[in-house]
Design a protein around this motif. Structure first.
Motif, PDB file in Angstrom:
ATOM      1  N   ASP B  39       0.791  -1.136  -0.067  1.00  0.00           N
ATOM      2  CA  ASP B  39      -0.043   0.053   0.101  1.00  0.00           C
ATOM      3  C   ASP B  39       1.035   1.214   0.162  1.00  0.00           C
ATOM      4  N   GLU B  40       1.990   1.194   0.840  1.00  0.00           N
ATOM      5  CA  GLU B  40       2.814   2.310   0.627  1.00  0.00           C
ATOM      6  C   GLU B  40       3.324   2.536  -0.792  1.00  0.00           C
ATOM      7  N   ASP B 117     -10.302   8.894 -10.628  1.00  0.00           N
ATOM      8  CA  ASP B 117      -9.894   8.558 -12.131  1.00  0.00           C
ATOM      9  C   ASP B 117      -9.358   7.150 -12.029  1.00  0.00           C
ATOM     10  N   LEU B 118      -8.723   6.886 -10.800  1.00  0.00           N
ATOM     11  CA  LEU B 118      -8.077   5.713 -10.679  1.00  0.00           C
ATOM     12  C   LEU B 118      -7.841   5.155  -9.204  1.00  0.00           C
ATOM     13  N   VAL B 119      -8.089   4.022  -9.085  1.00  0.00           N
ATOM     14  CA  VAL B 119      -7.748   3.402  -7.672  1.00  0.00           C
ATOM     15  C   VAL B 119      -6.283   2.795  -7.920  1.00  0.00           C
ATOM     16  N   LEU B 120      -5.628   3.097  -6.936  1.00  0.00           N
ATOM     17  CA  LEU B 120      -4.233   2.358  -6.920  1.00  0.00           C
ATOM     18  C   LEU B 120      -4.117   1.637  -5.641  1.00  0.00           C
ATOM     19  N   ALA B 121      -4.009   0.140  -5.579  1.00  0.00           N
ATOM     20  CA  ALA B 121      -3.994  -0.424  -4.261  1.00  0.00           C
ATOM     21  C   ALA B 121      -2.824  -1.346  -4.433  1.00  0.00           C
ATOM     22  N   GLY B 122      -2.361  -1.766  -3.271  1.00  0.00           N
ATOM     23  CA  GLY B 122      -1.267  -2.897  -3.148  1.00  0.00           C
ATOM     24  C   GLY B 122      -1.929  -3.818  -3.464  1.00  0.00           C
ATOM     25  N   LYS B 123      -0.825  -4.980  -4.129  1.00  0.00           N
ATOM     26  CA  LYS B 123      -1.350  -5.799  -4.613  1.00  0.00           C
ATOM     27  C   LYS B 123      -1.974  -7.073  -3.745  1.00  0.00           C
TER      28      LYS B 123
END
Lengths: 320, 273
Positions: B39-40, B117-123
């Motif tokens: 997540d970082e 516009d975008l969701v960025l998540a840790g895998k």
């Protein structure tokens, strides 16, 4: 008794061997199972899995499924699952992990990822799965009527054919997802290698940062001699000594070969998480206090640049 | 670009070998909490994608960080605000109320309000190692996904070219926004993330640290609280964890003193050759 739908994964017109782990899951869970082969060329590939005791081999052969794009595969998997299956099982490969949650979302199903064991307890499937990078195992159950699981390849050994010939049946491509329109597949770049895949190799020769630029020159002779796959620690990949797809660990591949050589690998938790399940572990490291020695069956404190060539010579003598 | 990043605190992964099980439960007392490393990386990726090379002080877009948990998880959010995120949301919940599915459903409701516009998540989070929230969320939103991203290139803020790290290689996808992207560890290598607004300098390896001034300033950035029940009406969990145990210990190994001895042991004792 559960009726299980095993999803076969395809590559280059063939069923990937990783699929055999999901078949083992289905056998261990008891009940009955069918195998869904979907992709371009699935019709021809289906014959590869008719000898595993499946009730049916279901085939969806369509150019729309030429490339592994989750948004393209999930609708058909979910539609087939609705035709009387209790459990959808994939192998926890990068393809399986990408697509399985989308299938679960479509089915309103609970999803148990990366499971290492399954038991039928009074008609309810109880799953075991590693958590905290394999430093603990959790027991869990799914509360929805339909369930989705991904089976860890290193924990469910590849199924062997059991004979017979499952009938093959065509299934239709389901209505397309709008989301798929917003994905363009540009291609797969993969290093061509004659070596076995890390997930399937019986022997793995893995190296760490200590090998420096000589990663390949030191490890290749040993790997070639043993017909082994080559793996690497994160540190070796980060430093550019080995390509990223060789990485073994919590990021990278989780492997469990019969024999694992950890050469110049200190043994960080992230790495151990990916190889602790190996049957026999050999560590060669010049630091006698390296944590890798705590999991190694055989540890050799030595300079790897001398020890590995000597190992090649001795192995040649020993195996004739 | 408006980017939303879900952020989870986890027991310090570097101390994972100290995981203890007590009466079938993970013992969390004495464990130090840290943001989930993946997540970082997602926060760092969001900051790089909104970087303004021409005017470093004015971010191009907005980065919103979201966590689920009790009041003390705000520490994790403040940490992300200090590195450059613009605002934070805490969804008030206890661990017992959450599974990957509830988190995805709550995020969906939140995203329909926030409209990123975008969701960025840790895998994946390195405690449960489930690797599912990003994909589930994408499915619930009807958005495309690109999982396990090792590289992201934004050309026009409408689409991203993502290099996905998969078994045996890299898959390149072009994904039209809005979308969900989950990141792998190599996303924080110096040249993994780029846009036409990227600064001329290369990034250092890894995630950025917060300067003391920024830590002070972060205390004044907006942090709002939302009740879980305001986002999800159906509180039913889809998965139930009934117990935890430690893995069986490996049998203690031995040290060999020479290569010939090693080969002999592999041959006659381990029968591994």
């Amino acid at each position: 008794m559960p009726n299980i739908l095993v999803i076969a994964e395809m590559l280059d017109g063939k069923v990937r061997k990783s699929t055999h782990s999901a078949i083992t899951f289905a056998r261990n869970a008891g009940g009955t199972f069918s195998i869904l082969v979907l992709g371009q060329g699935a019709k021809a590939a289906a014959a590869e899995v008719t000898g595993f005791g499946a009730q049916k081999v279901l085939v969806c052969d369509d150019p729309y499924l030429a490339n592994p794009v989750a948004e393209r595969f999930a609708p058909t998997i979910a539609a087939v699952a609705k035709s009387g299956f209790d459990v959808v099982a994939v192998t926890a490969s990068s393809f399986g992990k990408d697509v399985a949650p989308r299938v679960a979302g479509k089915l309103g199903a609970g999803y148990a990822p990366d499971i290492s064991g399954v038991k039928d307890e009074g008609g309810k499937l109880v799953y075991k799965r590693p958590v905290f990078a394999g430093n603990a195992y959790a027991t869990c159950t799914i509360n929805t009527p339909v369930q989705v699981v991904s089976a860890r390849q290193s924990e469910f050994s590849a199924a062997e054919p059991s004979g017979g010939a499952s009938p093959v049946e065509d299934v239709a491509l389901a209505a397309k997802d709008a989301a798929a329109e917003r994905i363009e597949y540009l291609g797969l770049s993969a290093a061509k290698s004659e070596r076995p895949d890390l997930g399937e190799a019986r022997v793995i020769v893995a190296g760490g940062r200590a090998l420096k630029e000589q990663f390949a020159t030191v490890l290749d002779p040993l790997a070639n001699l043993l017909g082994a796959a080559v793996g690497a620690s994160r540190a070796a990949c980060d430093a550019g000594y080995a390509p990223a797809e060789l990485q073994v660990g919590q990021t990278g591949r989780v492997v469990a070969p019969r024999l694992y050589f950890a050469i110049g690998i200190s043994g960080a938790i992230q790495h151990l998480a990916g190889m602790k399940g190996s049957k026999t572990i050999v560590a060669i490291n010049k630091d006698p206090d390296a944590p890798i020695f705590q999991v190694a069956d055989y540890g050799l404190v030595a300079d790897l640049f001398n020890a590995v060539p000597e190992l090649v010579t001795e192995l040649k003598k020993a195996t004739g | 670009m408006k980017i939303l990043v879900p952020l989870k605190r986890v027991a310090d992964p570097d101390n994972a070998n100290k995981v203890k099980v007590n009466a079938g439960k993970i013992e969390t007392t004495g464990l130090e909490w840290k943001p989930n490393p993946f997540d970082e990386y997602a926060v760092e990726t969001a900051l790089r994608l909104t970087e303004n090379g021409a005017n470093p002080k004015a971010r191009l877009g907005e980065v919103i960080v979201v966590t689920f948990g009790p009041k003390e998880t705000e520490t994790t959010l403040r940490g992300a605000l200090a590195t450059g995120a613009d605002k934070a949301i805490r969804i008030d919940a206890t661990d017992e109320q959450l599974d990957g599915d509830v988190v995805a459903r709550a995020l969906k409701a939140l995203i329909e309000k926030e409209k990123p516009d975008l969701v960025l998540a840790g895998k994946q989070a390195v405690d449960g190692d489930s690797n599912q929230v990003g994909q589930l969320l994408a499915e619930y939103l009807g958005w495309p996904q690109a999982t396990f991203a090792g590289t992201i290139k934004s050309e026009d803020d409408k689409a991203l070219v993502v290099g996905r790290e998969v078994d045996g290689g890299t898959i390149n996808l072009k994904v039209t926004l809005p979308a969900v992207v989950t990141v792998d560890l190599r996303i924080v290598a110096p040249t993994s993330v780029s846009s036409k607004h990227s600064p001329a300098h290369k990034y250092p390896e890894g995630v950025r640290f917060a300067a003391l001034m920024a830590i002070m300033a972060a205390k004044k950035k907006p942090l709002t609280e939302i009740k879980l029940a305001d986002l999800v009406s159906d509180a039913a969990l889809k998965i139930t964890y009934t117990g935890f145990e430690l893995p069986p210990a490996r049998k203690a190994g031995i040290k060999v003193t020479s290569v010939p001895e090693l080969v002999e042991k592999l041959k006659s004792e381990a029968k591994a050759l």
